[in-house]
Design a protein around this motif. Structure first.
Motif, PDB file in Angstrom:
ATOM      1  N   LEU A  85      -2.094  -0.341  -6.074  1.00  0.00           N
ATOM      2  CA  LEU A  85      -1.383  -0.477  -4.801  1.00  0.00           C
ATOM      3  C   LEU A  85      -1.083   0.858  -4.126  1.00  0.00           C
ATOM      4  CD1 LEU A  85      -0.225  -2.352  -2.734  1.00  0.00           C
ATOM      5  CD2 LEU A  85       1.920  -2.400  -4.012  1.00  0.00           C
TER       6      LEU A  85
ATOM      7  N   GLU B 230      -3.600   2.049  -1.776  1.00  0.00           N
ATOM      8  CA  GLU B 230      -3.817   1.133  -0.661  1.00  0.00           C
ATOM      9  C   GLU B 230      -2.755   1.277   0.428  1.00  0.00           C
ATOM     10  OE1 GLU B 230      -6.413  -0.655  -0.266  1.00  0.00           O
ATOM     11  OE2 GLU B 230      -7.304  -0.442  -2.260  1.00  0.00           O
TER      12      GLU B 230
ATOM     13  N   GLU C  39      -3.775   2.507   4.020  1.00  0.00           N
ATOM     14  CA  GLU C  39      -4.291   1.540   4.983  1.00  0.00           C
ATOM     15  C   GLU C  39      -3.171   0.678   5.552  1.00  0.00           C
ATOM     16  OE1 GLU C  39      -7.017  -0.744   7.292  1.00  0.00           O
ATOM     17  OE2 GLU C  39      -6.939   1.307   6.497  1.00  0.00           O
ATOM     18  N   LEU C  40      -2.207   0.298   4.707  1.00  0.00           N
ATOM     19  CA  LEU C  40      -1.079  -0.494   5.186  1.00  0.00           C
ATOM     20  C   LEU C  40      -0.278   0.292   6.223  1.00  0.00           C
ATOM     21  CD1 LEU C  40       0.557  -3.104   4.964  1.00  0.00           C
ATOM     22  CD2 LEU C  40       1.854  -2.048   3.102  1.00  0.00           C
TER      23      LEU C  40
ATOM     24  N   PHE D 113      -1.749  -8.759   2.932  1.00  0.00           N
ATOM     25  CA  PHE D 113      -2.501  -7.498   2.848  1.00  0.00           C
ATOM     26  C   PHE D 113      -2.905  -7.219   1.400  1.00  0.00           C
ATOM     27  CE2 PHE D 113      -2.376  -2.973   1.788  1.00  0.00           C
ATOM     28  CZ  PHE D 113      -3.335  -2.459   2.649  1.00  0.00           C
ATOM     29  N   ILE D 114      -1.981  -7.406   0.468  1.00  0.00           N
ATOM     30  CA  ILE D 114      -2.267  -7.172  -0.948  1.00  0.00           C
ATOM     31  C   ILE D 114      -3.405  -8.087  -1.415  1.00  0.00           C
ATOM     32  CG2 ILE D 114      -1.332  -7.457  -3.286  1.00  0.00           C
ATOM     33  CD1 ILE D 114       1.384  -6.513  -2.152  1.00  0.00           C
TER      34      ILE D 114
ATOM     35  N   SER E  77      -5.730  -9.525   0.362  1.00  0.00           N
ATOM     36  CA  SER E  77      -7.011  -9.185   0.992  1.00  0.00           C
ATOM     37  C   SER E  77      -7.620  -7.928   0.395  1.00  0.00           C
ATOM     38  CB  SER E  77      -6.820  -9.010   2.498  1.00  0.00           C
ATOM     39  OG  SER E  77      -6.034  -7.865   2.798  1.00  0.00           O
ATOM     40  N   ARG E  78      -6.778  -6.927   0.056  1.00  0.00           N
ATOM     41  CA  ARG E  78      -7.305  -5.693  -0.523  1.00  0.00           C
ATOM     42  C   ARG E  78      -7.826  -5.922  -1.936  1.00  0.00           C
ATOM     43  NH1 ARG E  78      -8.919  -2.331   3.054  1.00  0.00           N
ATOM     44  NH2 ARG E  78      -8.752  -0.596   1.575  1.00  0.00           N
ATOM     45  N   LEU E  79      -7.184  -6.823  -2.663  1.00  0.00           N
ATOM     46  CA  LEU E  79      -7.688  -7.172  -3.993  1.00  0.00           C
ATOM     47  C   LEU E  79      -9.046  -7.848  -3.888  1.00  0.00           C
ATOM     48  CD1 LEU E  79      -4.520  -8.476  -5.856  1.00  0.00           C
ATOM     49  CD2 LEU E  79      -6.032  -6.656  -6.639  1.00  0.00           C
TER      50      LEU E  79
ATOM     51  N   ALA F 132     -11.221  -7.432  -1.541  1.00  0.00           N
ATOM     52  CA  ALA F 132     -12.220  -6.433  -1.152  1.00  0.00           C
ATOM     53  C   ALA F 132     -12.595  -5.528  -2.320  1.00  0.00           C
ATOM     54  CB  ALA F 132     -11.681  -5.596   0.009  1.00  0.00           C
ATOM     55  N   LEU F 133     -11.634  -5.271  -3.196  1.00  0.00           N
ATOM     56  CA  LEU F 133     -11.885  -4.393  -4.340  1.00  0.00           C
ATOM     57  C   LEU F 133     -12.868  -5.018  -5.314  1.00  0.00           C
ATOM     58  CD1 LEU F 133     -10.937  -1.644  -5.479  1.00  0.00           C
ATOM     59  CD2 LEU F 133      -9.199  -2.898  -6.786  1.00  0.00           C
TER      60      LEU F 133
END
Length: 309
Positions: free
Chosen positions: A109, A112, A115-116, A283-284, A286-288, A290-291
């Motif tokens: 996190l 990330e 970006e947030l 957001f969390i 979505s980033r997971l 994408a990862l």
């Protein structure tokens, strides 16, 4: 009941959560005598004693215990109203506190947050990456990441991701102690958790591998465990996404022993109308996504099934 001020209920909740008048006063930004008067005023308005004043701190009376859920319900309503007004008038503003396990918060996190911050420059984010459980009802966090799905409470849980763990050793340890075999695991020195500081039963890795295994070196957090194993202190069960950051670490028995655990994202049911909390939670997620899975699993080795093989 005589009319009382909402500020008095806020003062009451601050003392409940802090346990000591001086600590609560510091968090509210008032002096302790002012806070004491607010508590006394609330007690007079309600007509009941809410705290037992003790040298060790303030302990709730039976009347105080009964008041807590009502005070928190009023607090939640006030937060939702204020949040809707702020979001409508100014865009995404305010503060969101995220409580996470130390490794997840540090290595996933924290990077990330750039970006947030770009997406929501007026949003204040607090990341508390500690090996502990966070109480959302006590406002210790707005969003929590846990290794277990809660079975009770007014919480909304979303499964975030699975991650793999394996047994790791340093080259120096293997050179000194020889090959590691499944039948001789008890002969080796192990690095693991301090039992009474183990904040989740999901951290009992050694007991899952063998009931006869116990750590010789006990460390309260996984990041320090990684460093101990990398220094050759002993064998350790480590998350693969952490172990691969130490180039010298060698995974042993990869085809025989593999554990899998999960992370869960938790929000309080009363936060469903808080736009900023939901935006950060989304957001969390979505980033997971994408990862991808490769970050969390040892894709060079056979993946483990369930809680362990």
């Amino acid at each position: 009941m005589r009319k009382f001020d909402w500020d008095d209920l806020q003062a009451f909740l601050a003392v409940v959560r802090a346990g000591r008048l001086t600590v609560a006063a510091r968090k509210l930004g008032v002096d302790h005598s002012t806070l004491s008067r607010r508590i006394a005023g609330l007690e007079q308005a309600i007509g009941a004693t809410l705290f037992d004043r003790r040298s060790a701190g303030y302990a709730l009376t039976a009347e105080g215990e009964r008041l807590v859920p009502d005070a928190e319900a009023m607090e939640n309503l006030a937060i939702r109203i204020r949040s809707r007004q702020d979001d409508a008038a100014q865009g995404l503003t305010g503060s969101v506190r995220i409580g996470t396990p130390e490794a997840w918060g540090t290595y996933f996190l924290a990077p990330e947050l750039k970006e947030l911050a770009r997406l929501h420059p007026e949003l204040e984010v607090e990341l508390v990456a500690n090996p502990r459980m966070f109480s959302l009802s006590k406002r210790e966090a707005d969003i929590a990441v846990s290794m277990t799905r809660p079975e009770k409470g007014r919480l909304v849980a979303r499964r975030l991701n699975d991650y793999e763990l394996g047994i790791y050793a340093a080259p120096g340890y293997l050179a000194e102690h020889g090959e590691v075999t499944r039948r001789q695991l008890e002969r080796h020195r192990w690095v693991g958790y301090i039992e009474d500081l183990m904040w989740s039963s999901e951290l009992d890795y050694l007991g899952e591998i063998s009931a006869s295994l116990a750590p010789h070196i006990r460390i309260s957090n996984v990041i320090s465990q990684v460093q101990a194993v990398a220094a050759g202190v002993g064998l350790g069960v480590l998350p693969c996404f952490l172990a691969r950051r130490e180039p010298g670490l060698i995974r042993v028995l990869p085809g025989e022993i593999s554990l899998t655990r999960s992370y869960w994202l938790l929000t309080h049911a009363d936060a469903r109308d808080l736009v900023r909390v939901q935006v950060v939670a989304d957001f969390i997620v979505s980033r997971l996504a994408a990862l991808g899975r490769d970050f969390w699993m040892d894709t060079a080795q056979p993946a483990g099934g369930g809680r362990g093989d």
